[in-house]
Design a protein around this motif. Structure first.
Motif, PDB file in Angstrom:
ATOM      1  N   MET A   1      31.085  82.543  85.311  1.00  0.00           N
ATOM      2  CA  MET A   1      32.052  81.469  85.130  1.00  0.00           C
ATOM      3  C   MET A   1      31.403  80.307  84.398  1.00  0.00           C
ATOM      4  O   MET A   1      30.206  80.070  84.520  1.00  0.00           O
ATOM      5  CB  MET A   1      32.580  80.986  86.490  1.00  0.00           C
ATOM      6  N   THR A   2      32.218  79.588  83.648  1.00  0.00           N
ATOM      7  CA  THR A   2      31.746  78.419  82.925  1.00  0.00           C
ATOM      8  C   THR A   2      32.121  77.154  83.680  1.00  0.00           C
ATOM      9  O   THR A   2      32.890  77.183  84.657  1.00  0.00           O
ATOM     10  CB  THR A   2      32.364  78.363  81.523  1.00  0.00           C
ATOM     11  N   ILE A   3      31.611  76.037  83.201  1.00  0.00           N
ATOM     12  CA  ILE A   3      31.941  74.754  83.805  1.00  0.00           C
ATOM     13  C   ILE A   3      33.437  74.459  83.685  1.00  0.00           C
ATOM     14  O   ILE A   3      34.038  73.806  84.549  1.00  0.00           O
ATOM     15  CB  ILE A   3      31.097  73.630  83.149  1.00  0.00           C
ATOM     16  N   TYR A   4      34.067  75.001  82.641  1.00  0.00           N
ATOM     17  CA  TYR A   4      35.508  74.815  82.453  1.00  0.00           C
ATOM     18  C   TYR A   4      36.285  75.549  83.549  1.00  0.00           C
ATOM     19  O   TYR A   4      37.280  75.036  84.091  1.00  0.00           O
ATOM     20  CB  TYR A   4      35.931  75.338  81.077  1.00  0.00           C
ATOM     21  N   ASP A   5      35.844  76.767  83.884  1.00  0.00           N
ATOM     22  CA  ASP A   5      36.492  77.530  84.958  1.00  0.00           C
ATOM     23  C   ASP A   5      36.362  76.820  86.294  1.00  0.00           C
ATOM     24  O   ASP A   5      37.312  76.780  87.089  1.00  0.00           O
ATOM     25  CB  ASP A   5      35.864  78.923  85.058  1.00  0.00           C
ATOM     26  N   ILE A   6      35.169  76.262  86.552  1.00  0.00           N
ATOM     27  CA  ILE A   6      34.923  75.543  87.813  1.00  0.00           C
ATOM     28  C   ILE A   6      35.832  74.325  87.906  1.00  0.00           C
ATOM     29  O   ILE A   6      36.438  74.046  88.956  1.00  0.00           O
ATOM     30  CB  ILE A   6      33.446  75.120  87.919  1.00  0.00           C
ATOM     31  N   ALA A   7      35.946  73.585  86.800  1.00  0.00           N
ATOM     32  CA  ALA A   7      36.795  72.382  86.789  1.00  0.00           C
ATOM     33  C   ALA A   7      38.248  72.739  87.066  1.00  0.00           C
ATOM     34  O   ALA A   7      38.938  72.062  87.858  1.00  0.00           O
ATOM     35  CB  ALA A   7      36.663  71.673  85.435  1.00  0.00           C
ATOM     36  N   GLU A   8      38.731  73.844  86.455  1.00  0.00           N
ATOM     37  CA  GLU A   8      40.119  74.253  86.658  1.00  0.00           C
ATOM     38  C   GLU A   8      40.350  74.683  88.104  1.00  0.00           C
ATOM     39  O   GLU A   8      41.359  74.304  88.725  1.00  0.00           O
ATOM     40  CB  GLU A   8      40.449  75.409  85.710  1.00  0.00           C
ATOM     41  N   LYS A   9      39.419  75.456  88.647  1.00  0.00           N
ATOM     42  CA  LYS A   9      39.579  75.937  90.020  1.00  0.00           C
ATOM     43  C   LYS A   9      39.514  74.793  91.036  1.00  0.00           C
ATOM     44  O   LYS A   9      40.228  74.793  92.040  1.00  0.00           O
ATOM     45  CB  LYS A   9      38.489  76.965  90.333  1.00  0.00           C
ATOM     46  N   ALA A  10      38.670  73.781  90.750  1.00  0.00           N
ATOM     47  CA  ALA A  10      38.531  72.649  91.671  1.00  0.00           C
ATOM     48  C   ALA A  10      39.613  71.600  91.456  1.00  0.00           C
ATOM     49  O   ALA A  10      39.770  70.702  92.295  1.00  0.00           O
ATOM     50  CB  ALA A  10      37.161  72.013  91.497  1.00  0.00           C
ATOM     51  N   GLY A  11      40.339  71.704  90.344  1.00  0.00           N
ATOM     52  CA  GLY A  11      41.390  70.731  90.071  1.00  0.00           C
ATOM     53  C   GLY A  11      40.864  69.367  89.679  1.00  0.00           C
ATOM     54  O   GLY A  11      41.481  68.341  89.987  1.00  0.00           O
ATOM     55  N   VAL A  12      39.712  69.353  89.006  1.00  0.00           N
ATOM     56  CA  VAL A  12      39.112  68.089  88.562  1.00  0.00           C
ATOM     57  C   VAL A  12      38.751  68.219  87.086  1.00  0.00           C
ATOM     58  O   VAL A  12      38.878  69.286  86.481  1.00  0.00           O
ATOM     59  CB  VAL A  12      37.842  67.743  89.383  1.00  0.00           C
ATOM     60  N   SER A  13      38.269  67.118  86.509  1.00  0.00           N
ATOM     61  CA  SER A  13      37.883  67.140  85.104  1.00  0.00           C
ATOM     62  C   SER A  13      36.514  67.788  84.912  1.00  0.00           C
ATOM     63  O   SER A  13      35.695  67.853  85.835  1.00  0.00           O
ATOM     64  CB  SER A  13      37.849  65.719  84.534  1.00  0.00           C
ATOM     65  N   ILE A  14      36.273  68.232  83.692  1.00  0.00           N
ATOM     66  CA  ILE A  14      34.964  68.797  83.351  1.00  0.00           C
ATOM     67  C   ILE A  14      33.880  67.750  83.538  1.00  0.00           C
ATOM     68  O   ILE A  14      32.771  68.040  84.009  1.00  0.00           O
ATOM     69  CB  ILE A  14      34.977  69.308  81.896  1.00  0.00           C
ATOM     70  N   THR A  15      34.190  66.514  83.221  1.00  0.00           N
ATOM     71  CA  THR A  15      33.228  65.414  83.356  1.00  0.00           C
ATOM     72  C   THR A  15      32.790  65.244  84.805  1.00  0.00           C
ATOM     73  O   THR A  15      31.600  65.039  85.100  1.00  0.00           O
ATOM     74  CB  THR A  15      33.836  64.105  82.843  1.00  0.00           C
ATOM     75  N   THR A  16      33.737  65.372  85.723  1.00  0.00           N
ATOM     76  CA  THR A  16      33.404  65.219  87.142  1.00  0.00           C
ATOM     77  C   THR A  16      32.486  66.341  87.613  1.00  0.00           C
ATOM     78  O   THR A  16      31.516  66.105  88.343  1.00  0.00           O
ATOM     79  CB  THR A  16      34.690  65.201  87.990  1.00  0.00           C
ATOM     80  N   VAL A  17      32.787  67.561  87.177  1.00  0.00           N
ATOM     81  CA  VAL A  17      31.918  68.689  87.530  1.00  0.00           C
ATOM     82  C   VAL A  17      30.521  68.459  86.972  1.00  0.00           C
ATOM     83  O   VAL A  17      29.509  68.685  87.647  1.00  0.00           O
ATOM     84  CB  VAL A  17      32.489  70.016  87.008  1.00  0.00           C
ATOM     85  N   SER A  18      30.454  67.992  85.742  1.00  0.00           N
ATOM     86  CA  SER A  18      29.164  67.738  85.100  1.00  0.00           C
ATOM     87  C   SER A  18      28.369  66.692  85.872  1.00  0.00           C
ATOM     88  O   SER A  18      27.153  66.834  86.051  1.00  0.00           O
ATOM     89  CB  SER A  18      29.378  67.270  83.661  1.00  0.00           C
TER      90      SER A  18
END
Length: 332
Positions: A1-18
């Motif tokens: 999985m990519t950071i984009y997939d994680i952001a979508e699954k968590a319902g947050v922005s990519i920036t927040t995951v980063s």
């Protein structure tokens, strides 16, 4: 999985995951806990290469060894990797198997992997061929540490084992403590390290008023056996041998015992590297300890200092010590 997939699954922005992945503090505790739970659930592992391309630092080091089968090189490579790992760096080990012509291909591969720096294990890399190839590729942008080599290259640092002095002191020990007067030198080739050891031997026999006897052989048990046979055929009065390598010295001891010469009674023997071979040899082998683990640790530390903006010394010397065992008979 990519950071984009994680952001979508968590319902947050990519920036927040980063921010969470990079340990930033500007994320509230509840959101951070939720993202960490998603990361764990998905077994997400950051792509270090992609991170490196973005930050221009991959935290990866290229480690080049002349021949990993050589216990001297493998021990240093082990300690280099262990130390780099504790400092947060990964290693890519390149084994030349004694073939220096592989250098251009390995350099191409390591540059393509965006390594941050290099460590070269073996004095072969200070030779003319390697020095020329490295000079054309290394511009100082990637710090480089040479072990037992001192090429004048931008961004280069060196760790030097004091082998010349150690060999000189070993011959002096044989003369003064063991009462030996016919001491031969057995070397393994024409690298910078071998020349340094031979220089120490020649300085000692010259200062003591002795006659130099030398042989060059292969680094192996058979090489040691062959060198001993050749030397004794031409110099039967020899009463001591100094080798530039332990495994070859073990071969020398074996041949001496095969032909009925006692060790150390008839002929004392000294090896080099203070490796496991010196301990399992029968009789156990007096050997020069060039502190391989310390050398590897120092080399890795120098490179990390250079990469992290500190200013390490350009050249660091590592002292050697003669470890006395049964093959010389006299303990000091």
């Amino acid at each position: 999985m990519t950071i984009y997939d994680i952001a979508e699954k968590a319902g947050v922005s990519i920036t927040t995951v980063s921010r969470v992945l990079n340990g930033k503090e500007n994320v509230n505790a509840k959101t951070r806990a939720h993202i960490l739970a998603v990361l764990e659930e998905c077994g997400y592992t950051p792509n270090r290469l992609a991170q490196g391309l973005a930050s221009k630092a991959t935290k990866t080091i290229g480690v080049m060894a002349v021949d990993i089968r050589d216990i001297h090189h493998s021990t240093i490579a082990y300690q280099v990797e262990q130390t780099l790992s504790t400092l947060g760096y990964s290693s890519i080990l390149c084994n030349f198997s004694g073939n220096k012509n592989r250098l251009p291909d390995y350099l191409d591969m390591l540059f393509s992997r965006q390594v941050d720096g290099f460590i070269f294990i073996g004095s072969v890399f200070a030779g003319d061929f390697c020095r020329g190839e490295l000079a054309s590729r290394l511009d100082g942008s990637k710090p480089t540490v040479f072990i037992n080599g001192t090429p004048s290259l931008p961004g280069a640092y060196c760790v030097i084992e004091q082998e010349e002095d150690a060999m000189k002191r070993a011959v002096e020990y044989l003369y003064h403590q063991c009462d030996r007067r016919h001491i031969a030198f057995v070397g393994m080739g024409d690298t910078a390290s071998e020349r340094s050891k031979r220089k120490g031997y020649e300085a000692a026999v010259d200062s003591l008023g002795l006659t130099a006897h030398t042989a060059i052989t292969a680094q192996s048990l058979a090489g040691g056996e062959s060198a001993v046979s050749s030397l004794l055929d031409t110099h039967p009065s020899l009463d001591a041998l100094v080798f530039t390598d332990d495994i070859t010295a073990c071969g020398g001891v074996r041949r001496l015992l095969q032909i009925g010469r006692s060790v150390p009674g008839d002929i004392a023997v000294v090896g080099f590297n203070n490796s496991l071979y010196s301990e399992i040899c029968i009789p156990s082998l007096t050997s020069i300890d060039n502190r391989m683990y310390e050398t590897g640790k120092i080399a890795a530390g120098i490179l990390a200092d250079a990469l992290e903006g500190r200013e390490p010394e350009a050249v660091v010397s590592v002292g050697c010590q003669l470890v006395i065992r049964d093959s010389t008979g006299i303990r000091i």
